[in-house]
Design an enzyme around this catalytic site. Structure first.
Site, PDB file in Angstrom:
ATOM      1  N   ASP A  21       0.859  -1.171   0.000  1.00 49.34           N
ATOM      2  CA  ASP A  21       0.000   0.000   0.000  1.00 49.34           C
ATOM      3  C   ASP A  21       0.906   1.236   0.000  1.00 49.34           C
ATOM      4  OD1 ASP A  21      -2.518   1.378   0.186  1.00 49.34           O
ATOM      5  OD2 ASP A  21      -2.064   1.762   2.283  1.00 49.34           O
ATOM      6  N   ASP A  60      -0.314   5.142   0.755  1.00 52.98           N
ATOM      7  CA  ASP A  60      -0.640   6.103   1.804  1.00 52.98           C
ATOM      8  C   ASP A  60      -0.567   5.436   3.167  1.00 52.98           C
ATOM      9  OD1 ASP A  60      -1.268   8.444   0.248  1.00 52.98           O
ATOM     10  OD2 ASP A  60      -3.085   7.435  -0.395  1.00 52.98           O
ATOM     11  N   ASP A  98      -1.270  -0.624   6.117  1.00 49.67           N
ATOM     12  CA  ASP A  98      -1.477   0.020   7.415  1.00 49.67           C
ATOM     13  C   ASP A  98      -2.921  -0.042   7.868  1.00 49.67           C
ATOM     14  OD1 ASP A  98      -2.205   1.928   5.318  1.00 49.67           O
ATOM     15  OD2 ASP A  98      -2.472   3.366   6.968  1.00 49.67           O
TER      16      ASP A  98
END
Length: 347
Positions: free
Chosen positions: A26, A28, A225
């Site tokens: 990922d 961001d 995250d």
């Protein structure tokens, strides 16, 4: 596809970047936040790449094109090509192309990333419900997306035009904090129309399929995250995952996770790719990891350090707490009080 309900994080004697052939990262909250590289990300990814791991960047953000994302990563010090980037715009464009005739018009509510992905599939982006679209697609269009665009989508959907969404993430990290994501915008159109979109992005299978098709990964590791997109997406795809604590998910949220949100591994940041993960083993009425022992006792998650000194790696303590919390919760979410234990770890 067989799925295992995890009661504790897995251990790995080998460093993760050698145990898996491809990292599905990922962006961001993992590689960057607010456009700036997260601490240790550049060096960790450089080492993983130099040692032969394929790095693929998988994002639910449909705003930017793969070329733009790759250029940004390269500027940050993480060399990348457009082919290394997989977006939810690409996943939703494939989904639409499978359901409408080639050359169909598609009403775009979003940014350039969607338009490029649609053209790649032989579809024609249009801007108005009056352009006779065969589908409506909605993706993150940035903070300045005009309110009238939601109305345009609503007009077409009310006429029976099928509606697609790149993803439904309610929030997106920014340099100033957490901002509304595409999911918040999708809710606006949902409320106005009463319709339900077909969704392509993480954690759903169209995104996982798009990623595997484009990377050819055989032993992928999802790195993210967010429990409700990255980790759940890995669970849905039947692959292992690494949660890093540099974005949306904090330690308390991890301890409370239901089975579909429980990662295989956990690390403070992307340096976790370059190390093995210590074993979490049963010990008495609890679990031990590194120099820490955790147990569920009287409605509280208790944590003890070997010798009482509390000198062990805090992440080992968190891994032991996960084992205790998840075993206690079984198929549900853990509601035990973890405040004192996490405070002791500084998390």
């Amino acid at each position: 596809m067989t799925r295992v309900t995890r009661t504790r994080p897995a251990g790995s004697a080998r460093s993760l970047h050698r145990a898996y052939d491809t990292a599905l990262l990922d962006l961001d909250g993992v590689v960057y936040a607010g456009g700036e590289a997260i601490a240790h990300a550049v060096d960790a990814l450089g080492t993983a790449r130099a040692d032969g791991m394929h790095l693929a960047y998988v994002t639910n953000n449909a705003l930017r094109t793969p070329d733009a994302v790759a250029a940004h990563l390269t500027e940050l010090g993480v060399p990348a090509a457009a082919g290394d980037v997989i977006t939810s715009a690409q996943a939703v464009a494939r989904l639409i192309a499978e359901q409408v005739p080639a050359g169909s018009r598609v009403l775009v509510i979003g940014g350039e990333g969607l338009r490029v992905a649609l053209r790649e599939r032989g579809l024609v982006p249009v801007e108005s419900a009056e352009d006779d679209p065969a589908a409506v697609v909605q993706g993150y269009g940035g903070p300045d997306l005009a309110w009238g665009r939601f109305a345009e989508a609503s007009y077409a959907i009310a006429r029976g035009v099928p509606w697609f969404a790149s993803n439904t993430d309610l929030t997106i990290p920014s340099g100033r904090g957490i901002a509304p994501g595409n999911g918040a915008a999708v809710e606006v159109v949902r409320i106005a129309t009463g319709a339900e979109p077909q969704v392509a992005g993480k954690p759903l299978t169209p995104m996982h399929r798009e990623t595997i098709l484009r990377t050819g990964a055989e032993r992928p590791l999802v790195v993210g995250d967010r429990l409700d997109t990255d980790i759940e997406g890995a669970h849905n795809g039947g692959v292992d995952s690494l949660l890093v604590l540099t974005g949306v998910t904090d330690a308390a949220g991890l301890l409370a996770a239901e089975p579909r949100y429980r990662p295989t591994y956990v690390a403070a940041d992307l340096r976790g790719l370059l190390t093995g993960q210590p074993e979490v083993a049963p010990a008495g009425d609890g679990f031990v990891c590194g120099g820490w022992t955790a147990a569920a006792r009287d409605g509280v998650l208790a944590l003890e350090a070997d010798g009482g000194a509390g000198e062990g790696d805090p992440l080992d303590g968190l891994r032991a707490l996960c084992a205790a919390a998840w075993t206690h919760a079984g198929e549900g979410a853990c509601a035990l009080d973890s405040g004192k234990a996490l405070s002791r770890l500084g998390l």
